[in-house]
Scaffold this motif. Structure first.
Motif, PDB file in Angstrom:
ATOM      1  N   TYR A 267       0.959  -0.963  -0.090  1.00 52.60           N
ATOM      2  CA  TYR A 267      -0.160  -0.193   0.131  1.00 52.60           C
ATOM      3  C   TYR A 267       0.982   1.077  -0.138  1.00 52.60           C
ATOM      4  N   THR A 268       1.670   1.387   0.570  1.00 51.30           N
ATOM      5  CA  THR A 268       2.544   2.357   1.001  1.00 51.30           C
ATOM      6  C   THR A 268       3.489   2.939  -0.738  1.00 51.30           C
ATOM      7  N   VAL A 269       3.548   1.628  -1.200  1.00 56.65           N
ATOM      8  CA  VAL A 269       4.301   2.284  -2.716  1.00 56.65           C
ATOM      9  C   VAL A 269       3.642   2.285  -3.747  1.00 56.65           C
ATOM     10  N   MET A 270       2.424   1.930  -3.036  1.00 57.50           N
ATOM     11  CA  MET A 270       0.954   2.724  -4.532  1.00 57.50           C
ATOM     12  C   MET A 270       0.864   3.781  -4.049  1.00 57.50           C
ATOM     13  N   ALA A 271       0.693   4.477  -2.815  1.00 59.23           N
ATOM     14  CA  ALA A 271       0.032   5.386  -2.043  1.00 59.23           C
ATOM     15  C   ALA A 271       1.251   6.628  -2.251  1.00 59.23           C
ATOM     16  N   ASN A 272       2.728   6.265  -2.912  1.00 58.76           N
ATOM     17  CA  ASN A 272       3.586   7.542  -3.004  1.00 58.76           C
ATOM     18  C   ASN A 272       3.196   8.334  -4.022  1.00 58.76           C
ATOM     19  N   ASP A 273       3.307   9.711  -3.960  1.00 54.49           N
ATOM     20  CA  ASP A 273       3.264  10.694  -4.212  1.00 54.49           C
ATOM     21  C   ASP A 273       3.924  10.425  -5.709  1.00 54.49           C
ATOM     22  N   VAL A 274       5.600  10.713  -5.099  1.00 53.91           N
ATOM     23  CA  VAL A 274       7.088  11.079  -5.514  1.00 53.91           C
ATOM     24  C   VAL A 274       6.614   9.779  -6.824  1.00 53.91           C
ATOM     25  N   LEU A 275       6.011   8.304  -6.580  1.00 57.59           N
ATOM     26  CA  LEU A 275       6.617   7.074  -8.309  1.00 57.59           C
ATOM     27  C   LEU A 275       5.160   7.307  -9.182  1.00 57.59           C
ATOM     28  N   THR A 276       3.973   8.451  -8.309  1.00 62.81           N
ATOM     29  CA  THR A 276       2.858   8.274  -9.504  1.00 62.81           C
ATOM     30  C   THR A 276       3.996   9.343 -10.226  1.00 62.81           C
ATOM     31  N   ALA A 277       4.198   9.908 -10.596  1.00 60.66           N
ATOM     32  CA  ALA A 277       5.375  11.105 -12.357  1.00 60.66           C
ATOM     33  C   ALA A 277       6.031   9.671 -13.164  1.00 60.66           C
ATOM     34  N   ILE A 278       6.040   8.260 -12.480  1.00 61.72           N
ATOM     35  CA  ILE A 278       6.579   7.240 -13.630  1.00 61.72           C
ATOM     36  C   ILE A 278       6.214   6.940 -14.589  1.00 61.72           C
ATOM     37  N   PRO A 279       5.085   6.367 -14.876  1.00 59.36           N
ATOM     38  CA  PRO A 279       4.154   6.304 -15.380  1.00 59.36           C
ATOM     39  C   PRO A 279       3.917   7.355 -16.168  1.00 59.36           C
ATOM     40  N   LEU A 280       3.645   8.649 -15.665  1.00 59.61           N
ATOM     41  CA  LEU A 280       2.798   9.487 -16.528  1.00 59.61           C
ATOM     42  C   LEU A 280       4.453   9.956 -17.579  1.00 59.61           C
ATOM     43  N   PHE A 281       5.642   9.533 -17.256  1.00 59.19           N
ATOM     44  CA  PHE A 281       7.010   9.635 -17.662  1.00 59.19           C
ATOM     45  C   PHE A 281       7.057   9.263 -18.473  1.00 59.19           C
ATOM     46  N   LEU A 282       7.406   7.800 -17.657  1.00 60.29           N
ATOM     47  CA  LEU A 282       7.311   6.670 -19.295  1.00 60.29           C
ATOM     48  C   LEU A 282       6.508   6.880 -20.608  1.00 60.29           C
ATOM     49  N   PHE A 283       4.860   7.393 -19.964  1.00 61.15           N
ATOM     50  CA  PHE A 283       3.969   7.428 -21.071  1.00 61.15           C
ATOM     51  C   PHE A 283       4.659   8.786 -22.735  1.00 61.15           C
ATOM     52  N   MET A 284       4.791   9.783 -21.541  1.00 60.05           N
ATOM     53  CA  MET A 284       5.165  10.711 -22.554  1.00 60.05           C
ATOM     54  C   MET A 284       6.502  10.450 -23.474  1.00 60.05           C
ATOM     55  N   GLY A 285       7.535   9.502 -22.763  1.00 56.56           N
ATOM     56  CA  GLY A 285       8.288   9.378 -23.441  1.00 56.56           C
ATOM     57  C   GLY A 285       8.079   8.325 -24.783  1.00 56.56           C
ATOM     58  N   TYR A 286       7.200   7.525 -24.471  1.00 55.09           N
ATOM     59  CA  TYR A 286       6.825   6.273 -25.092  1.00 55.09           C
ATOM     60  C   TYR A 286       6.251   6.912 -26.747  1.00 55.09           C
ATOM     61  N   ILE A 287       5.271   7.860 -26.114  1.00 55.35           N
ATOM     62  CA  ILE A 287       4.522   8.457 -27.245  1.00 55.35           C
ATOM     63  C   ILE A 287       5.252   9.394 -27.956  1.00 55.35           C
ATOM     64  N   VAL A 288       6.627   9.702 -27.356  1.00 59.74           N
ATOM     65  CA  VAL A 288       7.232  11.092 -28.197  1.00 59.74           C
ATOM     66  C   VAL A 288       8.027   9.866 -28.913  1.00 59.74           C
ATOM     67  N   GLU A 289       8.638   9.034 -27.987  1.00 58.00           N
ATOM     68  CA  GLU A 289       9.432   8.335 -29.730  1.00 58.00           C
ATOM     69  C   GLU A 289       8.268   7.480 -30.598  1.00 58.00           C
ATOM     70  N   ARG A 290       6.994   7.777 -30.705  1.00 56.53           N
ATOM     71  CA  ARG A 290       6.292   7.037 -31.963  1.00 56.53           C
ATOM     72  C   ARG A 290       5.688   8.283 -32.593  1.00 56.53           C
ATOM     73  N   ALA A 291       6.331   9.954 -32.264  1.00 59.08           N
ATOM     74  CA  ALA A 291       6.128  10.873 -33.032  1.00 59.08           C
ATOM     75  C   ALA A 291       6.811  10.877 -34.097  1.00 59.08           C
ATOM     76  N   ASN A 292       7.798  10.555 -34.511  1.00 54.54           N
ATOM     77  CA  ASN A 292       8.467   9.896 -36.152  1.00 54.54           C
ATOM     78  C   ASN A 292       8.632  11.777 -36.077  1.00 54.54           C
ATOM     79  N   ILE A 293       9.390  12.302 -34.567  1.00 53.97           N
ATOM     80  CA  ILE A 293      10.687  13.696 -34.298  1.00 53.97           C
ATOM     81  C   ILE A 293      12.087  13.394 -35.025  1.00 53.97           C
ATOM     82  N   VAL A 294      12.027  12.097 -34.448  1.00 53.68           N
ATOM     83  CA  VAL A 294      14.149  11.586 -33.791  1.00 53.68           C
ATOM     84  C   VAL A 294      14.255  11.656 -35.105  1.00 53.68           C
ATOM     85  N   ASP A 295      13.509  11.768 -37.083  1.00 53.13           N
ATOM     86  CA  ASP A 295      14.273  11.826 -38.094  1.00 53.13           C
ATOM     87  C   ASP A 295      14.259  12.400 -38.756  1.00 53.13           C
ATOM     88  N   ARG A 296      13.150  13.634 -38.212  1.00 49.33           N
ATOM     89  CA  ARG A 296      13.378  15.048 -38.723  1.00 49.33           C
ATOM     90  C   ARG A 296      14.924  15.747 -37.784  1.00 49.33           C
TER      91      ARG A 296
END
Length: 472
Positions: free
Chosen positions: A84-113
């Motif tokens: 419960y302590t891990v799941m309720a940790n406010d700091v760790l809540t940022a992890i899935p959101l930053f990961l999602f940002m990364g995976y979306i950017v990875e698939r946005a065809n930005i790198v080749d440009r």
């Protein structure tokens, strides 16, 4: 056996099972619960249920009471509370959101440009294609923080172009492997969030402390690439007009405005809102995730299939990190309760080390652990062993954390378990051998060690921004 000896046996079994290849999170949970049952065993709690048995009880009631008696141990309460302590940790809540940002950017065809734009803009710089690849890696790695994704994507995009431009195979491979690992150091870094949760250090101060060391490391990489291109032109020949065409300055500025600035603005907006106190890391990560979607839509690369893949990868990676935390917290709680932490502390005290010697020993151990383990396992499991010892040597956990983040760059680059090299080999042309990739990354490992040395000699590289913005 005494309790401290049982704790050391517990630690030895963990290391042995890790080398057998058993999943680490489940290894931690199993050992934590198993040894915790012994540590927290209380005969009175156990027999409280058994004493309710009588001759008239049926088989079903008897089994229920036996099961109740078996599970009447505080280790199970500890395990549930830690989960419960891990799941309720406010700091760790940022992890899935930053990961999602990364995976979306990875698939946005930005790198080749971005790579094509920087390649054209830097064509007159020695090793221009290597410089463009390194800057692209650094920016993209910062946006995603996912080493495997950056190395793979840049290997598919930049490596063939560099080989076609007659770049040395080792030199080109080293640039991509080293550049792809920068995301675990430069904010907004997932690794620093995990360290903040494990150590209790402010993530905001960690982010500000990591900026100058991160830029210093990028600068050392660029100095090496440009310097070697000048001293040894054969490893990075100047591009011909056919390889990199002449483009008017106005057109180059438009290309930069449409490829470099959108991603840079997203990163700076997320990072700036955290550093200047405008948003918490979780709130900033939410805006970053939304910004990633907007970028993908703006580049016409947003599809529901890519959205589904990004969500799936985010959930999978987040689950891995969270269960590692649950297992680590359970394991470390039992280990400390049995006296293992005290044994290690007394052992280190007995060595009579200076602060420098302790730092050197700790970083050497983390460097060696980087061969068989990933950064998440090192941060969650082994770094907490060192944290209680920092006060003995008057070492700031902030400074120690940045040193660890730098050190973990090498875990992706040093044989035999150089994961960046294996990621690149998996998608590289057949003529690029693994030994050539290893040879290419070793000079960049030396740059990491030079950066760590500079941090120790000039600690203000770490402390200047946190002290200037937030005070001591």
């Amino acid at each position: 056996m005494t309790d401290p000896q049982v704790a050391l046996l517990m630690l030895g079994l963990f290391i042995f099972i890790v080398f057998l290849g058993f999943p680490i999170a489940f290894n931690l949970m199993a050992l934590g619960i198993g040894f915790g049952y012994y540590a927290y065993y209380d005969p009175n709690r156990m027999w409280r249920a058994y004493n309710r048995l009588d001759e008239s009880a049926g088989w079903g009631e008897s089994i229920r009471l036996w099961v109740e008696g078996f599970f009447n141990n505080r280790i199970f309460d500890l395990f549930v509370n830690q989960t419960y302590t891990v799941m309720a940790n406010d700091v760790l809540t940022a992890i899935p959101l930053f990961l999602f940002m990364g995976y979306i950017v990875e698939r946005a065809n930005i790198v080749d440009r971005l790579f094509n734009t920087l390649n054209i803009a830097s064509k007159n710089v020695p090793g221009s294609m290597g410089v463009a690849a390194l800057i692209t890696c650094a920016l993209f790695a910062t946006a995603t923080g996912i080493v495997g994704a950056v190395v793979t994507l840049m290997g598919l995009l930049a490596l063939p172009a560099m080989l076609k431009a007659r770049y040395d195979k080792s030199f080109a491979s080293g640039i991509i492997c080293a550049g792809g690992t920068l995301g675990i150091l430069i904010p907004p870094s997932i690794m620093l969030i995990v360290y903040a949760a494990a150590s209790g250090v402010s993530i905001v101060r960690l982010y500000s402390a990591a900026l100058l060391p991160g830029f210093t490391l990028v600068g050392l990489y660029l100095i090496y690439v440009v310097g070697r291109s000048i001293l040894q032109p054969s490893v990075a020949p100047r591009p011909t007009a056919e390889e990199v065409p002449d483009v008017p300055l106005g057109r180059v500025m438009v290309m930069i405005a449409t490829s470099f600035f959108p991603l840079a603005f997203l990163i700076l907006a997320v990072l700036g809102s955290i550093l200047f106190g405008l948003a918490t890391p979780t709130e900033a990560a939410s805006i970053g995730a939304l910004g990633g979607i907007v970028l993908a839509i703006g580049y016409r690369a947003f599809t529901w299939e890519r959205m589904r893949q990004s969500v799936y990868l985010t959930v999978r990676t987040t689950a891995m990190v969270c269960w590692l935390f649950v297992g680590s917290y359970t394991f470390s709680s039992v280990f400390s309760y049995l006296g293992g932490e005290q044994v290690i502390s007394e052992f280190v005290r007995g060595l009579d080390l200076t602060p420098f010697q302790f730092l050197l020993l700790a970083q050497l151990i983390i460097f060696l652990l980087g061969w068989p383990l990933e950064w998440s396992e090192i941060i969650i499991i082994f770094v907490p062993i060192f944290l209680p010892l920092l006060s003995l040597f008057n070492i700031d956990p902030l400074f120690f954390g940045i040193l660890v983040a730098l050190n973990l760059q090498t875990s992706f680059l040093t044989p035999p378990m150089a994961m960046s090299a294996y990621y690149l080999k998996g998608i590289a042309p057949p003529e690029v051998r693994l030994t050539q990739i290893f040879n290419g990354v070793l000079p960049f490992v030396l740059m990491v060690f030079i950066c760590m040395t500079l941090m120790y000699l000039f600690p203000q590289i770490v402390f200047y921004l946190p002290e200037a913005v937030y005070g001591r």
